[in-house]
Design a protein around this motif. Structure first.
Motif, PDB file in Angstrom:
ATOM      1  N   ALA A 145       0.834  -1.195   0.000  1.00  0.00           N
ATOM      2  CA  ALA A 145       0.000   0.000   0.000  1.00  0.00           C
ATOM      3  C   ALA A 145       0.866   1.242   0.000  1.00  0.00           C
ATOM      4  CB  ALA A 145      -0.924   0.000   1.217  1.00  0.00           C
ATOM      5  N   ARG A 146       0.333   2.310  -0.563  1.00  0.00           N
ATOM      6  CA  ARG A 146       0.874   3.658  -0.410  1.00  0.00           C
ATOM      7  C   ARG A 146      -0.056   4.387   0.547  1.00  0.00           C
ATOM      8  NH1 ARG A 146       6.122   4.456  -2.209  1.00  0.00           N
ATOM      9  NH2 ARG A 146       6.393   3.406  -4.220  1.00  0.00           N
ATOM     10  N   GLY A 147       0.436   4.655   1.744  1.00  0.00           N
ATOM     11  CA  GLY A 147      -0.487   5.150   2.758  1.00  0.00           C
ATOM     12  C   GLY A 147      -1.548   4.090   2.992  1.00  0.00           C
ATOM     13  N   ARG A 148      -2.804   4.470   2.944  1.00  0.00           N
ATOM     14  CA  ARG A 148      -3.881   3.507   3.163  1.00  0.00           C
ATOM     15  C   ARG A 148      -4.412   2.911   1.854  1.00  0.00           C
ATOM     16  NH1 ARG A 148      -9.625   6.491   4.141  1.00  0.00           N
ATOM     17  NH2 ARG A 148     -10.268   4.490   3.303  1.00  0.00           N
ATOM     18  N   GLN A 149      -3.823   3.262   0.735  1.00  0.00           N
ATOM     19  CA  GLN A 149      -4.304   2.783  -0.564  1.00  0.00           C
ATOM     20  C   GLN A 149      -3.577   1.495  -0.954  1.00  0.00           C
ATOM     21  OE1 GLN A 149      -6.948   4.227  -2.027  1.00  0.00           O
ATOM     22  NE2 GLN A 149      -6.946   5.673  -0.299  1.00  0.00           N
ATOM     23  N   ILE A 150      -4.272   0.394  -0.881  1.00  0.00           N
ATOM     24  CA  ILE A 150      -3.701  -0.897  -1.265  1.00  0.00           C
ATOM     25  C   ILE A 150      -3.644  -0.976  -2.788  1.00  0.00           C
ATOM     26  CG2 ILE A 150      -4.058  -3.398  -1.210  1.00  0.00           C
ATOM     27  CD1 ILE A 150      -5.520  -2.976   1.487  1.00  0.00           C
ATOM     28  N   PHE A 151      -2.463  -1.261  -3.322  1.00  0.00           N
ATOM     29  CA  PHE A 151      -2.338  -1.344  -4.780  1.00  0.00           C
ATOM     30  C   PHE A 151      -1.909  -2.726  -5.264  1.00  0.00           C
ATOM     31  CE2 PHE A 151       1.893   0.077  -3.411  1.00  0.00           C
ATOM     32  CZ  PHE A 151       2.744  -0.736  -4.142  1.00  0.00           C
ATOM     33  N   GLN A 152      -1.557  -3.606  -4.344  1.00  0.00           N
ATOM     34  CA  GLN A 152      -1.185  -4.959  -4.753  1.00  0.00           C
ATOM     35  C   GLN A 152      -1.527  -5.929  -3.648  1.00  0.00           C
ATOM     36  OE1 GLN A 152       2.915  -5.397  -5.912  1.00  0.00           O
ATOM     37  NE2 GLN A 152       2.651  -7.503  -6.639  1.00  0.00           N
ATOM     38  N   ARG A 153      -2.076  -7.090  -4.038  1.00  0.00           N
ATOM     39  CA  ARG A 153      -2.346  -8.137  -3.051  1.00  0.00           C
ATOM     40  C   ARG A 153      -2.137  -9.497  -3.681  1.00  0.00           C
ATOM     41  NH1 ARG A 153      -7.909  -7.246  -0.646  1.00  0.00           N
ATOM     42  NH2 ARG A 153      -7.523  -5.106  -1.309  1.00  0.00           N
ATOM     43  N   GLU A 154      -1.567 -10.369  -2.888  1.00  0.00           N
ATOM     44  CA  GLU A 154      -1.394 -11.770  -3.262  1.00  0.00           C
ATOM     45  C   GLU A 154      -2.210 -12.613  -2.289  1.00  0.00           C
ATOM     46  OE1 GLU A 154       0.239 -12.816  -5.879  1.00  0.00           O
ATOM     47  OE2 GLU A 154       1.147 -10.884  -6.444  1.00  0.00           O
ATOM     48  N   THR A 155      -2.874 -13.632  -2.807  1.00  0.00           N
ATOM     49  CA  THR A 155      -3.706 -14.498  -1.982  1.00  0.00           C
ATOM     50  C   THR A 155      -3.043 -15.856  -1.817  1.00  0.00           C
ATOM     51  OG1 THR A 155      -5.692 -13.399  -2.834  1.00  0.00           O
ATOM     52  CG2 THR A 155      -6.002 -15.495  -1.692  1.00  0.00           C
ATOM     53  N   VAL A 156      -2.985 -16.322  -0.583  1.00  0.00           N
ATOM     54  CA  VAL A 156      -2.390 -17.619  -0.259  1.00  0.00           C
ATOM     55  C   VAL A 156      -3.400 -18.407   0.571  1.00  0.00           C
ATOM     56  CG1 VAL A 156      -0.490 -18.813   0.917  1.00  0.00           C
ATOM     57  CG2 VAL A 156      -0.069 -16.619  -0.238  1.00  0.00           C
ATOM     58  N   ALA A 157      -3.644 -19.649   0.214  1.00  0.00           N
ATOM     59  CA  ALA A 157      -4.542 -20.482   1.001  1.00  0.00           C
ATOM     60  C   ALA A 157      -3.922 -20.770   2.366  1.00  0.00           C
ATOM     61  CB  ALA A 157      -4.831 -21.790   0.269  1.00  0.00           C
ATOM     62  N   ALA A 211     -12.244  -4.369   5.233  1.00  0.00           N
ATOM     63  CA  ALA A 211     -11.913  -3.992   6.610  1.00  0.00           C
ATOM     64  C   ALA A 211     -10.704  -4.767   7.114  1.00  0.00           C
ATOM     65  CB  ALA A 211     -13.118  -4.233   7.525  1.00  0.00           C
ATOM     66  N   GLY A 212     -10.634  -6.062   6.818  1.00  0.00           N
ATOM     67  CA  GLY A 212      -9.512  -6.877   7.269  1.00  0.00           C
ATOM     68  C   GLY A 212      -8.186  -6.477   6.661  1.00  0.00           C
ATOM     69  N   PRO A 213      -8.097  -6.411   5.326  1.00  0.00           N
ATOM     70  CA  PRO A 213      -6.842  -5.953   4.713  1.00  0.00           C
ATOM     71  C   PRO A 213      -6.426  -4.564   5.172  1.00  0.00           C
ATOM     72  CG  PRO A 213      -8.207  -7.030   3.069  1.00  0.00           C
ATOM     73  CD  PRO A 213      -9.049  -6.915   4.312  1.00  0.00           C
ATOM     74  N   LEU A 214      -7.380  -3.643   5.250  1.00  0.00           N
ATOM     75  CA  LEU A 214      -7.040  -2.295   5.705  1.00  0.00           C
ATOM     76  C   LEU A 214      -6.633  -2.282   7.170  1.00  0.00           C
ATOM     77  CD1 LEU A 214      -9.728  -0.179   3.840  1.00  0.00           C
ATOM     78  CD2 LEU A 214      -7.241  -0.038   3.540  1.00  0.00           C
ATOM     79  N   GLY A 215      -7.109  -3.272   7.936  1.00  0.00           N
ATOM     80  CA  GLY A 215      -6.656  -3.386   9.318  1.00  0.00           C
ATOM     81  C   GLY A 215      -5.167  -3.643   9.405  1.00  0.00           C
ATOM     82  N   ALA A 216      -4.644  -4.493   8.517  1.00  0.00           N
ATOM     83  CA  ALA A 216      -3.198  -4.743   8.494  1.00  0.00           C
ATOM     84  C   ALA A 216      -2.435  -3.466   8.150  1.00  0.00           C
ATOM     85  CB  ALA A 216      -2.881  -5.848   7.494  1.00  0.00           C
ATOM     86  N   ILE A 217      -2.967  -2.687   7.228  1.00  0.00           N
ATOM     87  CA  ILE A 217      -2.309  -1.433   6.842  1.00  0.00           C
ATOM     88  C   ILE A 217      -2.391  -0.418   7.980  1.00  0.00           C
ATOM     89  CG2 ILE A 217      -2.316   0.461   5.188  1.00  0.00           C
ATOM     90  CD1 ILE A 217      -1.355  -2.334   4.149  1.00  0.00           C
ATOM     91  N   ALA A 218      -3.514  -0.393   8.701  1.00  0.00           N
ATOM     92  CA  ALA A 218      -3.629   0.508   9.851  1.00  0.00           C
ATOM     93  C   ALA A 218      -2.578   0.181  10.903  1.00  0.00           C
ATOM     94  CB  ALA A 218      -5.028   0.400  10.460  1.00  0.00           C
ATOM     95  N   LEU A 219      -2.304  -1.099  11.105  1.00  0.00           N
ATOM     96  CA  LEU A 219      -1.267  -1.493  12.065  1.00  0.00           C
ATOM     97  C   LEU A 219       0.115  -1.046  11.590  1.00  0.00           C
ATOM     98  CD1 LEU A 219      -2.536  -5.090  12.917  1.00  0.00           C
ATOM     99  CD2 LEU A 219      -2.698  -3.050  14.361  1.00  0.00           C
ATOM    100  N   ALA A 220       0.368  -1.159  10.285  1.00  0.00           N
ATOM    101  CA  ALA A 220       1.647  -0.688   9.748  1.00  0.00           C
ATOM    102  C   ALA A 220       1.807   0.813   9.959  1.00  0.00           C
ATOM    103  CB  ALA A 220       1.752  -1.043   8.265  1.00  0.00           C
ATOM    104  N   LEU A 221       0.748   1.560   9.726  1.00  0.00           N
ATOM    105  CA  LEU A 221       0.807   3.005   9.944  1.00  0.00           C
ATOM    106  C   LEU A 221       1.038   3.332  11.416  1.00  0.00           C
ATOM    107  CD1 LEU A 221      -2.095   4.173   7.595  1.00  0.00           C
ATOM    108  CD2 LEU A 221       0.317   4.824   7.393  1.00  0.00           C
ATOM    109  N   ASP A 222       0.437   2.557  12.313  1.00  0.00           N
ATOM    110  CA  ASP A 222       0.612   2.816  13.742  1.00  0.00           C
ATOM    111  C   ASP A 222       2.048   2.591  14.187  1.00  0.00           C
ATOM    112  OD1 ASP A 222      -1.977   3.565  14.033  1.00  0.00           O
ATOM    113  OD2 ASP A 222      -2.544   1.974  15.423  1.00  0.00           O
ATOM    114  N   VAL A 223       2.650   1.487  13.743  1.00  0.00           N
ATOM    115  CA  VAL A 223       4.021   1.225  14.184  1.00  0.00           C
ATOM    116  C   VAL A 223       4.971   2.231  13.540  1.00  0.00           C
ATOM    117  CG1 VAL A 223       4.660  -0.476  12.404  1.00  0.00           C
ATOM    118  CG2 VAL A 223       5.692  -0.582  14.678  1.00  0.00           C
TER     119      VAL A 223
END
Length: 303
Positions: A22-34, A287-299
């Motif tokens: 993500a750039r800031g809170r904008q997710i631009f790439q995602r990979e899915t893994v089972a 909400a879930g993916p953005l939650g991971a990004i929110a944690l990155a922004l917090d740290v």
């Protein structure tokens, strides 16, 4: 203008995992893994993160994982999965595996705490001041998890909330024994995806909306929501996950039963207000993916 930081995130769920850039809170790439074994699942995510780091280093990493997880940094098993109903995952070193050889700040929390944080800041809770709001995010899918964002931060104590294993008052005539290997008929054992498949005899997505057995499910979920509202006075309880999202008829039944069960005791919960209190997440399945990004922004903000 200062460029938004490049961030990485991992949302680890019971059936699949997203690895995010993500750039800031904008997710631009995602990979899915089972989500299979810890070695295969976490190994695949670690490999993706290392490839991305080699391409362009990111400023911080946020990890939002299903739980229970040890979040106390002073504990020897920090970042590891505690005993869980998910076969093979107890003791998995989530934080260590994903952060190994990545020289950037990282933060781990539960997926539901992360989602609650994202909803508080950018979703359903954004209409009020995050510093004075209390929001609960429930996910009902492979399991049942609940997270809280309180005064702008995820809620922690001795560990994180584990509302999925609360026992509720059963509906009269409901003799379903539940499926939780720890507690049988705790709320997760009654209404999670596997519980519904056992209760109805078919997977949840094949259950007719007018099946009368949904009444018991609505009662059980409403019992949990009523308990949480009484205990926390949360302004909103958002219900997401595979069971929670996309079943408008079930949500309406839950709302009606919450009002009935509280019986006027909480003045802010009325027939007029209940739809704004018990509702789907405003960010939907993001909400879930953005939650991971929110944690990155917090740290990153603490560095």
């Amino acid at each position: 203008m200062t460029a938004e930081p490049l961030l990485a995130g991992v949302e680890l769920g019971g059936t699949k995992m997203f690895v995010l850039r993500a750039r800031g809170r904008q997710i631009f790439q995602r990979e899915t893994v089972a989500t299979t074994s810890p070695a295969d699942t976490l190994g695949a995510a670690a490999s993706i993160l290392k490839d991305w780091w080699a391409e362009e280093p990111f400023a911080a990493l946020g990890i939002a994982s299903f739980g229970p997880i040890r979040l106390d940094r002073s504990a020897l098993d920090f970042g590891q999965m505690l005993p869980t109903p998910k076969p093979g995952w107890s003791g998995a070193d989530i934080f260590g595996t994903l952060t190994h050889d990545l020289p950037c700040p990282a933060l781990i929390d539960t997926d539901v705490n992360g989602a609650a944080l994202a909803e508080l800041r950018w979703g359903a809770g954004a209409e009020t001041s995050p510093s004075s709001n209390c929001l609960c995010y429930l996910t009902i899918g492979t399991g049942l998890g609940g997270g809280f964002a309180l005064e702008g931060r995820p809620l922690h104590g001795a560990m994180h909330p584990e509302v999925g294993h609360i026992r509720i008052r059963r509906a009269p005539g409901d003799d379903f024994e539940g499926v939780c290997p720890f507690h049988g008929d705790c709320i997760e054992g009654l209404v999670s995806g596997p519980a519904l498949a056992r209760r109805f005899g078919v997977p949840g997505d094949r259950i007719a909306a007018d099946d009368p057995r949904w009444d018991h499910v609505a009662h059980d979920i409403a019992q949990l929501v009523s308990t949480l509202l009484l205990m926390t006075a949360a302004r909103q309880v958002l219900i997401g996950g595979g069971v929670g999202i996309g079943r408008a008829a079930l949500l309406e039944r839950v709302r009606s039963r919450v009002v009935e069960q509280l019986n006027g005791y909480l003045p802010f919960v009325t027939t007029d207000s209940i739809a704004s209190i018990v509702r789907p997440p405003a960010l939907g399945d993001q909400a879930g993916p953005l939650g991971a990004i929110a944690l990155a922004l917090d740290v990153l903000a603490t560095c």
